[in-house]
Scaffold this active site. Structure first.
Site, PDB file in Angstrom:
ATOM      1  CG  ASP A  49      -2.049   0.980   1.174  1.00  0.00           C
ATOM      2  OD1 ASP A  49      -3.039   0.799   0.435  1.00  0.00           O
ATOM      3  OD2 ASP A  49      -1.916   1.984   1.909  1.00  0.00           O
TER       4      ASP A  49
ATOM      5  CG  HIS B 293      -5.627  -3.466  -0.146  1.00  0.00           C
ATOM      6  ND1 HIS B 293      -4.727  -3.110  -1.124  1.00  0.00           N
ATOM      7  CD2 HIS B 293      -5.413  -2.603   0.898  1.00  0.00           C
ATOM      8  CE1 HIS B 293      -3.997  -2.085  -0.704  1.00  0.00           C
ATOM      9  NE2 HIS B 293      -4.394  -1.761   0.517  1.00  0.00           N
TER      10      HIS B 293
END
Length: 325
Positions: free
Chosen positions: A125, A291
């Site tokens: 991320d 994710h």
């Protein structure tokens, strides 16, 4: 540089700039704080002192704790350092530019202060945003770069937020976080609800995070200056993109790159998205992962990183095996 703080006895939190934030421990690992070019950063360190160094960076809305399931699986072979970015976890929340080239300089200074000269870098991320910029600035210090499910400014991050609800859930927050002041007004005092919704929306597995995880991350965001610092990475993303593009006009990424995607994550193929800017790219897709791949499939992530960072006697790296949990 100041010496790393001890974690024994009363000095366990010595130098901690966020002293009122609960400090979670991980068996066999020690907390360190270092002066990283004027910003005090927190790291968790353990594993084999004589092993190759692996540095881990987490993203929003997490802290180093995002790697706590992966770290023990790397400890037998590597010296492992999980570092909180500026404004994250138990690192200082400084009044600086949060463009990724500025932040990368502080992270690299922290690694040097911890006595590491060359290292493998794995990041997820926003951590991957910083890692990409760091690899452009310090290619001679990196042995390899692993990027996990990240839209990197100027590289893999789209210029426009999609309006199709089937896609918008992945990126809607980029525009929201860019708005001056309003996110702070709406989120202050509601950090726990926001963090929980964020984690639940982007994780494939409903049991990836328990209440303690949510509370830990929310407390970090809420701790003095944490929310504004978190949002600053997005607010300086345009400058990060410009700096990345300027750097890539001079050189491509020369270090080996591993792109790790989740089967149900934000970036379907990290390797393909990075390949135009790097010379040596391999990729793997972790099954049954959204994710938050390190939380959802830690065994798969550890296996992929271990394969990537293992060289044979001819200096070649084996391709990552298909990961399993």
């Amino acid at each position: 540089m100041k010496a790393p703080a001890s974690t024994s006895g009363a000095s366990r939190t010595s130098g901690n700039p966020v002293g009122d934030l609960p400090l979670p421990d991980l068996a066999g690992f020690a907390h360190r704080w270092v002066d990283a070019d004027g910003v005090r950063l927190h790291a968790v360190e353990g594993g084999r002192p004589d092993g190759p160094a692996v540095v881990l960076l987490a993203g929003f809305p997490q802290t180093w704790w995002a790697w706590h399931k992966v770290i023990p699986k790397l400890a037998d072979r590597f010296r492992v350092l999980a570092i909180d970015l500026p404004g994250q976890g138990h690192s200082e929340r400084p009044d600086i530019s949060y463009d990724t080239h500025t932040v990368a300089a502080h992270v690299h200074a922290a690694v040097e202060a911890l006595g590491v000269r060359t290292y493998w870098l794995a990041a997820h991320d926003i951590g991957a945003w910083v890692a990409f910029s760091l690899a452009l600035k310090h290619p001679g210090r990196l042995r390899g770069l692993a990027l996990l499910d990240a839209g990197i400014p100027g590289i893999t991050l789209p210029d426009a937020v999609p309006t199709d609800p089937a896609l918008a859930w992945k990126t809607w927050h980029f525009a929201f976080h860019l708005v001056p002041d309003l996110p702070e007004v709406l989120l202050t005092g509601r950090e726990r609800e926001y963090v929980r919704s964020f984690l639940e929306a982007k994780a494939l597995s409903s049991d990836a995070f328990d209440d303690a995880d949510v509370e830990r991350y929310a407390a970090s965001v809420a701790a003095g200056g944490g929310l504004s610092a978190s949002l600053a990475y997005y607010r300086h993303a345009a400058e990060s993109a410009r700096a990345n593009r300027r750097a890539l006009e001079r050189r491509r990424l020369a270090v080996p790159v591993l792109g790790i995607s989740g089967s149900h994550g934000s970036i379907p193929d990290m390797a393909a998205s990075v390949r135009p800017w790097a010379d040596h790219v391999t990729g793997t897709v972790v099954p049954q992962a959204g994710h938050f791949i390190p939380d959802e499939q830690p065994g798969a992530v550890a296996a992929a990183l271990t394969a990537f960072a293992t060289e044979d006697r001819h200096g070649k790296r084996p391709a990552p095996k298909s990961p399993t949990r």
